[in-house]
Design a protein around this motif. Structure first.
Motif, PDB file in Angstrom:
ATOM      1  N   GLN A  38      60.166  37.591   1.580  1.00 22.02           N
ATOM      2  CA  GLN A  38      60.704  36.664   2.564  1.00 22.02           C
ATOM      3  C   GLN A  38      61.852  37.318   3.321  1.00 22.02           C
ATOM      4  O   GLN A  38      62.719  37.965   2.727  1.00 22.02           O
ATOM      5  CB  GLN A  38      61.201  35.389   1.879  1.00 22.02           C
ATOM      6  CG  GLN A  38      60.096  34.581   1.217  1.00 22.02           C
ATOM      7  CD  GLN A  38      60.657  33.461   0.357  1.00 22.02           C
ATOM      8  OE1 GLN A  38      60.747  33.591  -0.849  1.00 22.02           O
ATOM      9  NE2 GLN A  38      61.035  32.353   0.997  1.00 22.02           N
ATOM     10  N   HIS A  66      67.515  38.793  -3.340  1.00 17.69           N
ATOM     11  CA  HIS A  66      67.719  39.987  -2.509  1.00 17.69           C
ATOM     12  C   HIS A  66      68.704  40.961  -3.134  1.00 17.69           C
ATOM     13  O   HIS A  66      68.552  42.182  -2.985  1.00 17.69           O
ATOM     14  CB  HIS A  66      68.188  39.585  -1.108  1.00 17.69           C
ATOM     15  CG  HIS A  66      69.569  39.022  -1.063  1.00 17.69           C
ATOM     16  ND1 HIS A  66      70.688  39.789  -0.866  1.00 17.69           N
ATOM     17  CD2 HIS A  66      70.016  37.747  -1.207  1.00 17.69           C
ATOM     18  CE1 HIS A  66      71.756  39.035  -0.875  1.00 17.69           C
ATOM     19  NE2 HIS A  66      71.385  37.788  -1.085  1.00 17.69           N
ATOM     20  N   ASN A  84      64.847  36.979   6.644  1.00 15.95           N
ATOM     21  CA  ASN A  84      65.606  36.074   7.504  1.00 15.95           C
ATOM     22  C   ASN A  84      65.475  36.515   8.956  1.00 15.95           C
ATOM     23  O   ASN A  84      64.740  37.458   9.282  1.00 15.95           O
ATOM     24  CB  ASN A  84      67.068  35.993   7.064  1.00 15.95           C
ATOM     25  CG  ASN A  84      67.767  37.356   7.099  1.00 15.95           C
ATOM     26  OD1 ASN A  84      67.365  38.259   7.833  1.00 15.95           O
ATOM     27  ND2 ASN A  84      68.826  37.491   6.318  1.00 15.95           N
ATOM     28  N   GLU A  85      66.218  35.875   9.845  1.00 16.68           N
ATOM     29  CA  GLU A  85      66.089  36.164  11.276  1.00 16.68           C
ATOM     30  C   GLU A  85      66.571  37.555  11.627  1.00 16.68           C
ATOM     31  O   GLU A  85      66.150  38.132  12.630  1.00 16.68           O
ATOM     32  CB  GLU A  85      66.851  35.112  12.083  1.00 16.68           C
ATOM     33  CG  GLU A  85      66.534  35.114  13.562  1.00 16.68           C
ATOM     34  CD  GLU A  85      67.047  33.891  14.276  1.00 16.68           C
ATOM     35  OE1 GLU A  85      66.848  33.785  15.497  1.00 16.68           O
ATOM     36  OE2 GLU A  85      67.646  33.024  13.605  1.00 16.68           O
ATOM     37  N   THR A  88      62.701  27.807   0.473  1.00 15.92           N
ATOM     38  CA  THR A  88      63.768  28.469   1.215  1.00 15.92           C
ATOM     39  C   THR A  88      63.345  28.685   2.666  1.00 15.92           C
ATOM     40  O   THR A  88      62.295  29.286   2.918  1.00 15.92           O
ATOM     41  CB  THR A  88      64.107  29.830   0.585  1.00 15.92           C
ATOM     42  OG1 THR A  88      64.417  29.651  -0.797  1.00 15.92           O
ATOM     43  CG2 THR A  88      65.281  30.476   1.301  1.00 15.92           C
ATOM     44  N   GLN A  99      60.241  27.825   9.081  1.00 19.27           N
ATOM     45  CA  GLN A  99      61.682  28.070   9.176  1.00 19.27           C
ATOM     46  C   GLN A  99      62.503  26.945   8.559  1.00 19.27           C
ATOM     47  O   GLN A  99      63.709  27.092   8.375  1.00 19.27           O
ATOM     48  CB  GLN A  99      62.083  28.268  10.637  1.00 19.27           C
ATOM     49  CG  GLN A  99      61.575  29.548  11.245  1.00 19.27           C
ATOM     50  CD  GLN A  99      62.053  29.739  12.673  1.00 19.27           C
ATOM     51  OE1 GLN A  99      62.459  28.773  13.323  1.00 19.27           O
ATOM     52  NE2 GLN A  99      62.007  30.952  13.162  1.00 19.27           N
ATOM     53  N   ILE A 133      65.289  37.995   1.893  1.00 21.75           N
ATOM     54  CA  ILE A 133      65.843  36.812   1.239  1.00 21.75           C
ATOM     55  C   ILE A 133      65.550  36.894  -0.259  1.00 21.75           C
ATOM     56  O   ILE A 133      66.435  36.814  -1.088  1.00 21.75           O
ATOM     57  CB  ILE A 133      65.247  35.527   1.832  1.00 21.75           C
ATOM     58  CG1 ILE A 133      65.575  35.406   3.321  1.00 21.75           C
ATOM     59  CG2 ILE A 133      65.735  34.306   1.072  1.00 21.75           C
ATOM     60  CD1 ILE A 133      64.850  34.274   4.017  1.00 21.75           C
ATOM     61  N   THR A 183      62.462  30.319   5.937  1.00 14.90           N
ATOM     62  CA  THR A 183      62.081  31.725   6.084  1.00 14.90           C
ATOM     63  C   THR A 183      61.681  31.998   7.520  1.00 14.90           C
ATOM     64  O   THR A 183      60.916  31.239   8.120  1.00 14.90           O
ATOM     65  CB  THR A 183      60.907  32.068   5.143  1.00 14.90           C
ATOM     66  OG1 THR A 183      61.278  31.746   3.795  1.00 14.90           O
ATOM     67  CG2 THR A 183      60.537  33.539   5.232  1.00 14.90           C
ATOM     68  N   PHE A 184      62.175  33.087   8.064  1.00 14.34           N
ATOM     69  CA  PHE A 184      61.856  33.444   9.452  1.00 14.34           C
ATOM     70  C   PHE A 184      60.523  34.180   9.542  1.00 14.34           C
ATOM     71  O   PHE A 184      59.715  33.943  10.435  1.00 14.34           O
ATOM     72  CB  PHE A 184      62.975  34.307  10.036  1.00 14.34           C
ATOM     73  CG  PHE A 184      62.761  34.662  11.477  1.00 14.34           C
ATOM     74  CD1 PHE A 184      63.009  33.730  12.477  1.00 14.34           C
ATOM     75  CD2 PHE A 184      62.312  35.916  11.849  1.00 14.34           C
ATOM     76  CE1 PHE A 184      62.802  34.042  13.811  1.00 14.34           C
ATOM     77  CE2 PHE A 184      62.103  36.243  13.171  1.00 14.34           C
ATOM     78  CZ  PHE A 184      62.350  35.298  14.165  1.00 14.34           C
TER      79      PHE A 184
END
Length: 325
Positions: free
Chosen positions: A172, A200, A174-175, A158, A140, A180, A160-161
């Motif tokens: 990739q 994205h 996100n939360e 970057t 993250q 992404i 990444t979640f």
């Protein structure tokens, strides 16, 4: 295949657990992030004789059995403890790979000496292995890494979640589970090469195609289409006269932003939503599951591809899918 041609066997273990896994005849039951008990799976199955349980139909054709951890005691192989809480793990080639607050580690759970080895330091929180054996670590704070030939490769910094790994490409997220970017790879003699990064805003939703004879449509009518109207539909029969047949494999629904081949409606497809799981045959919903902490599939296993393991607040549910014969 029709959903009424499926036998769902559900083995539930009462109790509060952190995680669960199954590999090469060993069943891993994590009581908490610092302790896992390993049991002899085949001995347990021989004792339970699941195939001899009565079959009933309400609302699905299924057979269920509820046990407690003390019922597993005669089949205990060993218990392992860890110095730090384990964040994520999997078993591959009889090695237990895992990540904790120190970094990425490995342990040989079947050996007499099960001491851990630190492979690389780092702040990782997700560990993913692909069908082609690529081992990806997600951070993250520091992005995407790959453990290749005993070396840590950095593909993108970057934060990444989580990721979706499909063939050679890494999506990739996100939360909020939104993309992404997409890391596009090619492989030469099994060595990965990063070709490009697709942001994205340039990603496009791809349609998912199924081989099916059912004229079904998605909720918005745009994301899924139907191909090849060929399917054998079985005659209805008394479920009590049927028995456990061949296993039915489970596969994850491919990410919408990755190009995929036409999917086979003879396997169960699992789709992860915000707080629930949906299993489908093609576009037809088979079962909906919610109120779980995590789930496990075993796509790389030759023996357990028909398993779905669900860790809930008060139990672990082991779902096994077979054809009814």
């Amino acid at each position: 295949m029709d959903k009424f041609d499926v036998l769902l066997t559900n083995l539930s273990i009462k109790g509060t657990y952190f995680d669960v896994s199954l590999y090469s005849g060993h069943f891993y039951l994590w009581r908490n992030p610092k302790e896992v008990s390993i049991y002899h799976w085949h001995n347990l199955m021989d004792h339970l004789k699941l195939e001899q349980l009565p079959i009933y139909q309400e609302p699905l054709i299924n057979q269920s059995l509820f046990i407690e951890e003390r019922d597993l005691a005669p089949f205990l192989f060993k218990t392992l403890t860890f110095d730090y809480p384990v964040r994520d793990s999997f078993i591959f080639r009889h090695r237990l790979y895992y990540i904790d607050e120190e970094g990425f580690k490995v342990r040989y759970p079947e050996n007499a000496d099960t001491a851990s080895t630190l492979l690389v330091k780092g702040e990782f929180h997700q560990l993913v292995i692909g069908r082609n054996d690529r081992l990806i670590l997600v951070s993250q704070t520091e992005g995407i890494f790959e453990w290749y030939m005993k070396t840590l490769l950095s593909w993108d910094n970057t934060p990444t979640f989580s990721i979706e790994l499909h063939d050679n490409d890494i999506l990739q997220l996100n939360e909020a589970d939104q993309p992404i970017q997409l890391l596009v790879f090619e492989s030469q003699k099994r060595e990965p090469y990063l070709l490009k990064k697709v942001p994205h805003e340039k990603l496009q939703l791809n349609k998912t195609f199924f081989n099916t004879s059912l004229d079904l449509h998605s909720d918005d009518g745009t994301q899924m289409e139907i191909l090849n109207l060929f399917q054998f539909l079985s005659n209805e029969a008394d479920a009590s006269k049927k028995a456990m047949g061949n296993p039915i494999s489970i596969s994850k629904m491919p990410p919408r932003y990755l190009t995929t081949l036409t999917l086979n409606d003879q396997v169960l497809l699992i789709e992860e939503n915000t707080n629930s799981l949906t299993l489908r045959f093609g576009l037809e919903e088979y079962i909906h599951l919610n109120d779980y902490n995590r789930y496990r599939l075993f796509p790389k296993s030759q023996d357990y591809q028909h398993h779905l393991h669900l860790v809930s607040q008060n139990q672990v549910s082991l779902f096994m899918f077979h054809e009814l014969i």
